[in-house]
Motif scaffolding. Structure first.
Motif, PDB file in Angstrom:
ATOM      1  N   LEU A   5       0.792  -1.227   0.000  1.00 52.90           N
ATOM      2  CA  LEU A   5       0.000   0.000   0.000  1.00 52.90           C
ATOM      3  C   LEU A   5       0.824   1.277   0.000  1.00 52.90           C
ATOM      4  O   LEU A   5       0.306   2.348  -0.328  1.00 52.90           O
ATOM      5  CB  LEU A   5      -0.928   0.022   1.225  1.00 52.90           C
ATOM      6  CG  LEU A   5      -2.105  -0.954   1.207  1.00 52.90           C
ATOM      7  CD1 LEU A   5      -2.819  -0.932   2.550  1.00 52.90           C
ATOM      8  CD2 LEU A   5      -3.061  -0.613   0.085  1.00 52.90           C
ATOM      9  N   ARG A   6       2.102   1.204   0.379  1.00 51.73           N
ATOM     10  CA  ARG A   6       2.856   2.441   0.599  1.00 51.73           C
ATOM     11  C   ARG A   6       2.957   3.291  -0.660  1.00 51.73           C
ATOM     12  O   ARG A   6       2.659   4.490  -0.647  1.00 51.73           O
ATOM     13  CB  ARG A   6       4.245   2.122   1.150  1.00 51.73           C
ATOM     14  CG  ARG A   6       4.229   1.651   2.588  1.00 51.73           C
ATOM     15  CD  ARG A   6       5.601   1.674   3.208  1.00 51.73           C
ATOM     16  NE  ARG A   6       6.558   0.864   2.478  1.00 51.73           N
ATOM     17  CZ  ARG A   6       7.376  -0.015   3.045  1.00 51.73           C
ATOM     18  NH1 ARG A   6       7.317  -0.205   4.352  1.00 51.73           N
ATOM     19  NH2 ARG A   6       8.236  -0.697   2.339  1.00 51.73           N
ATOM     20  N   ASN A   7       3.400   2.703  -1.771  1.00 54.78           N
ATOM     21  CA  ASN A   7       3.534   3.480  -2.997  1.00 54.78           C
ATOM     22  C   ASN A   7       2.181   3.925  -3.526  1.00 54.78           C
ATOM     23  O   ASN A   7       2.028   5.047  -4.018  1.00 54.78           O
ATOM     24  CB  ASN A   7       4.276   2.663  -4.064  1.00 54.78           C
ATOM     25  CG  ASN A   7       5.777   2.757  -3.906  1.00 54.78           C
ATOM     26  OD1 ASN A   7       6.334   3.842  -3.787  1.00 54.78           O
ATOM     27  ND2 ASN A   7       6.440   1.624  -3.902  1.00 54.78           N
ATOM     28  N   PHE A   8       1.197   3.036  -3.444  1.00 52.14           N
ATOM     29  CA  PHE A   8      -0.148   3.384  -3.901  1.00 52.14           C
ATOM     30  C   PHE A   8      -0.677   4.599  -3.142  1.00 52.14           C
ATOM     31  O   PHE A   8      -1.156   5.575  -3.743  1.00 52.14           O
ATOM     32  CB  PHE A   8      -1.076   2.189  -3.725  1.00 52.14           C
ATOM     33  CG  PHE A   8      -2.519   2.497  -3.984  1.00 52.14           C
ATOM     34  CD1 PHE A   8      -3.003   2.595  -5.271  1.00 52.14           C
ATOM     35  CD2 PHE A   8      -3.390   2.698  -2.922  1.00 52.14           C
ATOM     36  CE1 PHE A   8      -4.341   2.880  -5.504  1.00 52.14           C
ATOM     37  CE2 PHE A   8      -4.726   2.984  -3.143  1.00 52.14           C
ATOM     38  CZ  PHE A   8      -5.203   3.081  -4.442  1.00 52.14           C
ATOM     39  N   LEU A   9      -0.589   4.566  -1.814  1.00 49.76           N
ATOM     40  CA  LEU A   9      -1.102   5.669  -1.002  1.00 49.76           C
ATOM     41  C   LEU A   9      -0.281   6.939  -1.204  1.00 49.76           C
ATOM     42  O   LEU A   9      -0.831   8.048  -1.204  1.00 49.76           O
ATOM     43  CB  LEU A   9      -1.120   5.273   0.471  1.00 49.76           C
ATOM     44  CG  LEU A   9      -2.115   4.173   0.862  1.00 49.76           C
ATOM     45  CD1 LEU A   9      -1.971   3.808   2.332  1.00 49.76           C
ATOM     46  CD2 LEU A   9      -3.545   4.612   0.557  1.00 49.76           C
ATOM     47  N   ALA A  10       1.035   6.798  -1.388  1.00 54.43           N
ATOM     48  CA  ALA A  10       1.885   7.970  -1.606  1.00 54.43           C
ATOM     49  C   ALA A  10       1.493   8.697  -2.891  1.00 54.43           C
ATOM     50  O   ALA A  10       1.381   9.923  -2.915  1.00 54.43           O
ATOM     51  CB  ALA A  10       3.352   7.558  -1.657  1.00 54.43           C
TER      52      ALA A  10
END
Length: 241
Positions: free
Chosen positions: A118-123
């Motif tokens: 989720l980190r890149n998606f949310l960023a």
């Protein structure tokens, strides 16, 4: 391996045997609600690509997206992430083919270090929603190789001429990538001044525009290091608009 294509709930009963013992087990199936991407790549080519992760080995790999097949080739994507067990992939479409998004490139990120994925998606979502900066569009996809499940991956828009054009920028303008070679022992691409001008060409890969690095150096050493209230910065911003 079995694939069930019938609509609605499906009940499967399997009889298993192991070491002379037998037993029954209930199997549960599901249909993915994610976009399905399927690429054709022989096992020999896949094994060769994984055996030399540091090399940009390209292989023909026809790609099917939303039941439409595109001529394409594939290689591993990323830097140090190529050593991870789950590999990121880059596809280049051939013969002038374009994806529905209007690009002839496709990047599938494995997101192996981030078990939430989720980190890149949310960023990217946060940058796009909360700032004026252009950020790559991302989408989770169900990926198959040769018709068999390969993994959940993050379809990430590649920053290239198509990306610049779709976000209102000059597609022929300067484009740099802050991705120095793995063997580079100096500072990374952090948008901070480098001690030696020649080092910019090592730390920042040039993809488009002038190759003298003057515009990048002006951005890093001039604009980003200046007092935001100075006339120089205002003029630089106007020139870059």
């Amino acid at each position: 391996t079995y694939r069930i294509t019938a609509p609605g709930p499906v009940q499967l009963q399997a009889t298993l045997s192991s070491g002379g013992r037998t037993g029954d087990a209930e199997l549960l199936g599901y249909a993915s609600n994610l976009p399905i991407l399927d690429f054709d790549l022989p096992d020999a080519d896949w094994d060769a690509m994984r055996a030399s992760p540091g090399d940009d080995l390209w292989f023909d790999a026809p790609l099917t997206v939303d039941d439409v097949q595109y001529p394409a080739r594939v290689r591993l994507h990323g830097g140090s992430s190529r050593e991870f067990l789950k590999k990121s992939l880059r596809f280049d479409l051939l013969d002038g083919a374009k994806l529905p998004r209007g690009s002839d490139h496709l990047v599938l990120r494995a997101e192996w270090p981030d078990k939430t994925m989720l980190r890149n998606f949310l960023a990217m979502e946060l940058i796009r929603a909360g700032t004026w900066l252009a950020a790559p569009r991302t989408e989770f996809v169900h990926v198959r190789r040769n018709g068999q499940f390969h993994g959940l991956m993050l379809w990430t828009e590649r920053i290239d001429g198509d990306f610049l054009r779709s976000n209102g920028y000059d597609p022929d303008g300067s484009l740099y990538e802050a991705d120095p070679p793995l063997a580079h022992a100096g500072p990374g691409g952090s948008l901070r001044p480098l001690p030696d001008r020649a080092e910019y060409a090592i730390v920042y890969q040039h993809h488009r525009g002038d190759v003298d690095y003057d515009d990048l150096i002006e951005l890093i050493e001039g604009l980003l290091q200046s007092d935001p209230d100075t006339k120089h910065v205002s003029e630089s911003l106007a020139a870059m608009d």
